[in-house]
Motif scaffolding. Sequence first.
Motif, PDB file in Angstrom:
ATOM      1  N   HIS B  64       0.802  -1.227   0.000  1.00  0.00           N
ATOM      2  CA  HIS B  64       0.000   0.000   0.000  1.00  0.00           C
ATOM      3  C   HIS B  64       0.838   1.283   0.000  1.00  0.00           C
ATOM      4  O   HIS B  64       0.502   2.245  -0.670  1.00  0.00           O
ATOM      5  CB  HIS B  64      -0.950   0.005   1.199  1.00  0.00           C
ATOM      6  CG  HIS B  64      -2.142  -0.875   1.000  1.00  0.00           C
ATOM      7  ND1 HIS B  64      -2.040  -2.238   0.896  1.00  0.00           N
ATOM      8  CD2 HIS B  64      -3.455  -0.582   0.869  1.00  0.00           C
ATOM      9  CE1 HIS B  64      -3.247  -2.738   0.716  1.00  0.00           C
ATOM     10  NE2 HIS B  64      -4.124  -1.763   0.694  1.00  0.00           N
ATOM     11  N   HIS B 109      -2.903  -9.219  -3.474  1.00  0.00           N
ATOM     12  CA  HIS B 109      -3.844 -10.048  -4.237  1.00  0.00           C
ATOM     13  C   HIS B 109      -3.305 -10.451  -5.605  1.00  0.00           C
ATOM     14  O   HIS B 109      -3.928 -11.218  -6.325  1.00  0.00           O
ATOM     15  CB  HIS B 109      -5.184  -9.326  -4.385  1.00  0.00           C
ATOM     16  CG  HIS B 109      -5.685  -8.811  -3.089  1.00  0.00           C
ATOM     17  ND1 HIS B 109      -5.802  -9.619  -1.976  1.00  0.00           N
ATOM     18  CD2 HIS B 109      -6.054  -7.572  -2.690  1.00  0.00           C
ATOM     19  CE1 HIS B 109      -6.221  -8.888  -0.961  1.00  0.00           C
ATOM     20  NE2 HIS B 109      -6.371  -7.641  -1.372  1.00  0.00           N
ATOM     21  N   ASP B 128      -7.953  -6.869   4.169  1.00  0.00           N
ATOM     22  CA  ASP B 128      -8.113  -6.057   2.967  1.00  0.00           C
ATOM     23  C   ASP B 128      -9.372  -6.517   2.243  1.00  0.00           C
ATOM     24  O   ASP B 128      -9.543  -7.702   1.999  1.00  0.00           O
ATOM     25  CB  ASP B 128      -6.905  -6.239   2.054  1.00  0.00           C
ATOM     26  CG  ASP B 128      -6.886  -5.185   0.976  1.00  0.00           C
ATOM     27  OD1 ASP B 128      -6.133  -4.221   1.110  1.00  0.00           O
ATOM     28  OD2 ASP B 128      -7.650  -5.328   0.000  1.00  0.00           O
ATOM     29  N   CYS B 347      -4.954  -4.061  -7.871  1.00  0.00           N
ATOM     30  CA  CYS B 347      -5.218  -5.503  -7.789  1.00  0.00           C
ATOM     31  C   CYS B 347      -6.345  -5.932  -8.718  1.00  0.00           C
ATOM     32  O   CYS B 347      -6.577  -7.113  -8.914  1.00  0.00           O
ATOM     33  CB  CYS B 347      -5.506  -5.913  -6.349  1.00  0.00           C
ATOM     34  SG  CYS B 347      -6.884  -5.017  -5.608  1.00  0.00           S
ATOM     35  N   CYS B 410      -4.013   3.692  -6.942  1.00  0.00           N
ATOM     36  CA  CYS B 410      -5.314   3.112  -6.590  1.00  0.00           C
ATOM     37  C   CYS B 410      -5.866   3.809  -5.361  1.00  0.00           C
ATOM     38  O   CYS B 410      -7.050   4.053  -5.261  1.00  0.00           O
ATOM     39  CB  CYS B 410      -5.194   1.620  -6.348  1.00  0.00           C
ATOM     40  SG  CYS B 410      -6.717   0.914  -5.755  1.00  0.00           S
ATOM     41  N   LEU B 411      -4.989   4.096  -4.405  1.00  0.00           N
ATOM     42  CA  LEU B 411      -5.457   4.825  -3.217  1.00  0.00           C
ATOM     43  C   LEU B 411      -4.519   5.942  -2.809  1.00  0.00           C
ATOM     44  O   LEU B 411      -4.784   6.632  -1.829  1.00  0.00           O
ATOM     45  CB  LEU B 411      -5.742   3.882  -2.036  1.00  0.00           C
ATOM     46  CG  LEU B 411      -4.632   3.559  -1.036  1.00  0.00           C
ATOM     47  CD1 LEU B 411      -5.207   2.919   0.194  1.00  0.00           C
ATOM     48  CD2 LEU B 411      -3.581   2.717  -1.648  1.00  0.00           C
ATOM     49  N   ASN B 429     -10.494  -0.032  -8.678  1.00  0.00           N
ATOM     50  CA  ASN B 429     -11.820  -0.542  -8.328  1.00  0.00           C
ATOM     51  C   ASN B 429     -12.706   0.434  -7.560  1.00  0.00           C
ATOM     52  O   ASN B 429     -13.854   0.141  -7.296  1.00  0.00           O
ATOM     53  CB  ASN B 429     -11.644  -1.815  -7.507  1.00  0.00           C
ATOM     54  CG  ASN B 429     -10.537  -1.644  -6.472  1.00  0.00           C
ATOM     55  OD1 ASN B 429     -10.513  -0.638  -5.762  1.00  0.00           O
ATOM     56  ND2 ASN B 429      -9.621  -2.589  -6.409  1.00  0.00           N
TER      57      ASN B 429
HETATM   58  S1  SF4 Z   1      -7.660  -2.027  -3.907  1.00  0.00           S
HETATM   59 FE1  SF4 Z   1      -5.908  -0.772  -4.384  1.00  0.00          FE
HETATM   60  S2  SF4 Z   1      -5.082  -0.323  -2.358  1.00  0.00           S
HETATM   61 FE2  SF4 Z   1      -6.414  -2.082  -2.090  1.00  0.00          FE
HETATM   62  S3  SF4 Z   1      -5.083  -3.862  -2.348  1.00  0.00           S
HETATM   63 FE3  SF4 Z   1      -5.950  -3.376  -4.328  1.00  0.00          FE
HETATM   64  S4  SF4 Z   1      -4.423  -2.118  -5.307  1.00  0.00           S
HETATM   65 FE4  SF4 Z   1      -3.987  -2.093  -3.150  1.00  0.00          FE
END
Ligand code: SF4
Lengths: 194, 471
Positions: B64, B109, B128, B347, B410-411, B429
């Motif tokens: 992360h 993942h 997660d 992921c 992603c975040l 996502n």
């Molecule tokens: S959603 Fe984004 S922050 Fe969460 S595990 Fe997947 S890639 Fe990482």
Amino acid sequence: MEPFIIHKGKVAGLDRANVDTDQIIPKQFLKRIERTGFGQFLFYDWRYLPDGTPNPHFELNRPENEGATILVANENFGCGSSREHAPWALADYGFRAVIAPSFADIFYNNCLKNSLLPIKLPKEDVVYLLKQAERPDYELTISLEQQVVFDDEGFTSAFDIDPYRKQLLLKGWDEIDLTFVYEPYIIAYEKARS
Amino acid sequence: MAPKTIIEKIWDEHVVYREDGKPDLLYIDLHLVHEVTSPQAFEGLRQKGRKVRRPDLTFATMDHNVPTVNRFVIEDEVARNQMTALERNCHEFGVPLADLNSPEQGIVHVIGPELGLTQPGKTIVCGDSHTSTHGAFGALAFGIGTSEVEHVLATQTLWQHRPKTMQVNVTGALAPGVSAKDVILAIIGKFGVDFGTGYVLEFTGDVIRRLSMEERMTICNMSIEAGARAGLIAPDDVTFAYLRGRKYAPKGEAFEQAVEKWKQLCTDEGAVYDRVVHIDGNEIAPTVTWGTTPAMSSPIDGTVPHPEEFATETERKAAQLALQYMGLKPGIKMTDIAIQHVFIGSCTNSRISDLREAARIVKGKKVAPGVRALVVPGSQQVKKQAEEEGIAQIFIDAGFEWRDSGCSMCLGMNPDTVPAGEHCASTSNRNFEGRQGKGARTHLVSPAMAAAAAIYGHFVDVRTLYKEAVR
Ligand code: SF4
């Protein structure tokens, strides 16, 4: 865990659906390695303006919501990320319970582990409570023992909770200690499979 | 014996203890750990003098917070602390760790399947929510909170209520240019962001059967965006072929025996689901989100909706707030939305086949002026493979930034973020407010759609590009 038996407190309304845990506690505050101190960052991006001053339009910043300990919100509260930092932040801010028509599963479970009571009530009751919450002095009482939410003006609504979780909350038990009682079963399971 | 769904089969296999009026005590076969949701759990163990019961069933990585350029120079001290804490915890408790030096490091993942840790029939958890990804192998995989992480570390079990089961049947066939991402966005668009709450989803149907493992992972990954903690797909030859030869998969004779067992993991004829939903694959178009939940999407040949079109007051209000946040006018064409950032990663869509798909579109073209485009492979292994296949070079030549693996934009916990008010075509996502940076405007799309947006500077219907490419 702190026991939860009965609680009376002021109600704040957050009339929004699908409030996600990214909103409840934005990612930049997930880097701490403690469970405490997250309350100051609760709803950060909604609560503060870009210059860092409180956003007067955000529900929790309204003077009538100051000191609230019960939060009422709309459908699918706590969706998204599994971060337990969300209930930690809500509890640290001072909330003891969240009331909504529905919750996301992981968030719901996480609340129970932190003595923050998630209460599912019928939509029409939530609509009523959101309306009442606009008053500065509106209070609710929550009895976990009786599984009921009520005010002093005749409103009352019953809620469901898993009996096992209810026990843990009423007693304030540590779940891991309790599971160790079942260790012989775990050992037997591992033996049988290896 | 009564016919069972695959979900019930896996569940029943893992019940350690059952008593009326209580959840089941469920055994966990694989516990994946990352740096953000684990420090407080390890600290809890330490305070009580507890051990990790099965370090051999636990596997950790960092994803992360990791920077995707100069990964060893972590300027953010708090982020660095969190990674150091994971190293210390894994060392102290004997948990294997793929750290930044490891060629196996990557998004949790992505690496679980890649290393063959993820296998059919297993119960898999991780702190997660996108743990649902691993369901693509016919595993029962779900996200948990930090208290549950601690519980699993200490006991290798969890108290869980038997979930309800839902079949999500995707029939027909997908048009060229329509991907697994579009399927799951279309499902969520049709049934909503909470239709899966309380359920485990089983994805079935012709469309699903024809998908590669990577594509199946994309679908299961976003089960949580439908409210379902877990989504799975019964294993078949595609699954077995993917697993053969992976590092932690059984070897030789043991693999063949495992396959025989895995073949039993299917829903029996006559088994009853608590709910069944259906979607026609022929009707699915490349899909783009216009709002702040994954359900707020339109087909690429559609328009941004008017809030009045929605049925309930709550939905109308949500749409209004979303459009305001996104800075979009109702009624404009999806293809008219201009893009300043492109993120290919996460992921959901950062595996080798995702990168190949995007590279097909990008090859020989240039990123549009004013667009910043990033490719962040899901793992160091994906990165290496893409470099060997020449895919990395295609992206670099086109003007993409080619990064090290991690969660990245992603975040935006690492320095990769989208500035306020700018639009990003993202293969991730979640398009929640602020997810990719405060005020960032995220549009969820497939890798091909993201690649095309990078080239044109706005969304385009990749089905038209595929026609060109095929001829
Ligand atoms: S959603 Fe984004 S922050 Fe969460 S595990 Fe997947 S890639 Fe990482």
